[in-house]
Design a protein around this motif. Sequence first.
Motif, PDB file in Angstrom:
ATOM      1  N   PHE A   1       0.822  -1.206   0.000  1.00 46.48           N
ATOM      2  CA  PHE A   1       0.000   0.000   0.000  1.00 46.48           C
ATOM      3  C   PHE A   1       0.862   1.265   0.000  1.00 46.48           C
ATOM      4  O   PHE A   1       0.629   2.193  -0.779  1.00 46.48           O
ATOM      5  CB  PHE A   1      -0.953   0.007   1.196  1.00 46.48           C
ATOM      6  CG  PHE A   1      -1.705   1.296   1.337  1.00 46.48           C
ATOM      7  CD1 PHE A   1      -2.731   1.611   0.464  1.00 46.48           C
ATOM      8  CD2 PHE A   1      -1.359   2.213   2.318  1.00 46.48           C
ATOM      9  CE1 PHE A   1      -3.409   2.811   0.573  1.00 46.48           C
ATOM     10  CE2 PHE A   1      -2.039   3.414   2.441  1.00 46.48           C
ATOM     11  CZ  PHE A   1      -3.067   3.718   1.562  1.00 46.48           C
ATOM     12  N   ILE A   2       1.871   1.293   0.860  1.00 46.90           N
ATOM     13  CA  ILE A   2       2.738   2.475   0.970  1.00 46.90           C
ATOM     14  C   ILE A   2       3.505   2.713  -0.323  1.00 46.90           C
ATOM     15  O   ILE A   2       3.558   3.837  -0.834  1.00 46.90           O
ATOM     16  CB  ILE A   2       3.690   2.340   2.178  1.00 46.90           C
ATOM     17  CG1 ILE A   2       2.894   2.417   3.486  1.00 46.90           C
ATOM     18  CG2 ILE A   2       4.793   3.392   2.139  1.00 46.90           C
ATOM     19  CD1 ILE A   2       3.683   2.022   4.719  1.00 46.90           C
TER      20      ILE A   2
ATOM     21  N   THR B   1       1.122   3.795  -3.140  1.00 41.92           N
ATOM     22  CA  THR B   1       0.709   5.188  -2.927  1.00 41.92           C
ATOM     23  C   THR B   1       1.841   6.147  -3.305  1.00 41.92           C
ATOM     24  O   THR B   1       1.613   7.158  -3.978  1.00 41.92           O
ATOM     25  CB  THR B   1       0.265   5.404  -1.466  1.00 41.92           C
ATOM     26  OG1 THR B   1      -0.828   4.521  -1.183  1.00 41.92           O
ATOM     27  CG2 THR B   1      -0.152   6.839  -1.228  1.00 41.92           C
TER      28      THR B   1
ATOM     29  N   HIS C   1       2.062   6.305  -7.017  1.00 39.67           N
ATOM     30  CA  HIS C   1       0.918   7.045  -7.555  1.00 39.67           C
ATOM     31  C   HIS C   1       1.075   8.550  -7.340  1.00 39.67           C
ATOM     32  O   HIS C   1       0.614   9.356  -8.155  1.00 39.67           O
ATOM     33  CB  HIS C   1      -0.368   6.533  -6.914  1.00 39.67           C
ATOM     34  CG  HIS C   1      -1.609   7.106  -7.506  1.00 39.67           C
ATOM     35  ND1 HIS C   1      -2.007   6.832  -8.801  1.00 39.67           N
ATOM     36  CD2 HIS C   1      -2.539   7.946  -6.996  1.00 39.67           C
ATOM     37  CE1 HIS C   1      -3.114   7.487  -9.057  1.00 39.67           C
ATOM     38  NE2 HIS C   1      -3.467   8.174  -7.970  1.00 39.67           N
ATOM     39  N   LEU C   2       1.760   8.927  -6.242  1.00 38.77           N
ATOM     40  CA  LEU C   2       1.943  10.347  -5.937  1.00 38.77           C
ATOM     41  C   LEU C   2       3.193  10.940  -6.567  1.00 38.77           C
ATOM     42  O   LEU C   2       3.528  12.096  -6.309  1.00 38.77           O
ATOM     43  CB  LEU C   2       1.975  10.550  -4.417  1.00 38.77           C
ATOM     44  CG  LEU C   2       0.662  10.241  -3.687  1.00 38.77           C
ATOM     45  CD1 LEU C   2       0.844  10.372  -2.183  1.00 38.77           C
ATOM     46  CD2 LEU C   2      -0.463  11.148  -4.186  1.00 38.77           C
TER      47      LEU C   2
ATOM     48  N   ILE D   1      -1.378   1.158  -9.024  1.00 36.55           N
ATOM     49  CA  ILE D   1      -2.723   1.075  -8.449  1.00 36.55           C
ATOM     50  C   ILE D   1      -2.969  -0.335  -7.903  1.00 36.55           C
ATOM     51  O   ILE D   1      -3.603  -0.508  -6.857  1.00 36.55           O
ATOM     52  CB  ILE D   1      -3.791   1.492  -9.477  1.00 36.55           C
ATOM     53  CG1 ILE D   1      -3.654   2.998  -9.749  1.00 36.55           C
ATOM     54  CG2 ILE D   1      -5.197   1.136  -9.002  1.00 36.55           C
ATOM     55  CD1 ILE D   1      -4.440   3.509 -10.922  1.00 36.55           C
TER      56      ILE D   1
ATOM     57  N   ILE E   1      -1.664  -0.581  -4.461  1.00 29.98           N
ATOM     58  CA  ILE E   1      -2.569   0.071  -3.512  1.00 29.98           C
ATOM     59  C   ILE E   1      -3.758  -0.842  -3.214  1.00 29.98           C
ATOM     60  O   ILE E   1      -4.116  -1.058  -2.046  1.00 29.98           O
ATOM     61  CB  ILE E   1      -3.057   1.435  -4.061  1.00 29.98           C
ATOM     62  CG1 ILE E   1      -1.876   2.406  -4.205  1.00 29.98           C
ATOM     63  CG2 ILE E   1      -4.150   2.029  -3.172  1.00 29.98           C
ATOM     64  CD1 ILE E   1      -2.204   3.667  -4.982  1.00 29.98           C
TER      65      ILE E   1
ATOM     66  N   LEU F   1      -4.787  -2.429   0.409  1.00 31.18           N
ATOM     67  CA  LEU F   1      -6.073  -2.101   1.029  1.00 31.18           C
ATOM     68  C   LEU F   1      -6.966  -3.327   1.190  1.00 31.18           C
ATOM     69  O   LEU F   1      -7.509  -3.570   2.268  1.00 31.18           O
ATOM     70  CB  LEU F   1      -6.797  -1.033   0.211  1.00 31.18           C
ATOM     71  CG  LEU F   1      -6.260   0.388   0.309  1.00 31.18           C
ATOM     72  CD1 LEU F   1      -7.038   1.316  -0.625  1.00 31.18           C
ATOM     73  CD2 LEU F   1      -6.325   0.891   1.735  1.00 31.18           C
TER      74      LEU F   1
END
Length: 155
Positions: A24-25, A28, A31-32, A54, A57, A61
């Motif tokens: 997830f980290i 993310t 993605h950022l 994605i 992520i 999640l």
Amino acid sequence: MGGRPLIVASGRHPFEVCTLLAAFIVGTALHLGAVVPRSVSTAMPPTIQAVWAIGLIVAGLAGLAGVAVPRRRLLVGLGLELLGIGVLGTAATMYSISLYAVSAEQAIVAGGFVSALAVASWWRWGQIIVDLRRLGRAAEAGMTVEVPLLVDGDR
């Protein structure tokens, strides 16, 4: 199937939880705007790179949600965990292939770890499939189900 309870392996193992959190980290961060590894930018078109990020992520999640679901909602938890681990296995496989495709023998170190993560993800995915099948048969036979706790706090 007898009178013994069916025991289902919990996904609350610290190794799995930490791996899903890392997915997830990292997803993310990518993605950022974090720098995409050279092997990924070379081996994957931009659209596939975005899907890969994605996917990390979603893996994190869904997998974390699955392991956090209370034991009394076992099927929901296993379903979410199955989704998360399946997506993680796919993302790790994609990354492993890109490492070896771009760097060949120079990818032995990083590729070895990422490939092991992919294999572990698919292995866990198979365990969940087996557990879901066993749960279905147990429900038909009216058996009780036990989920051993690896982490306290969920009853």
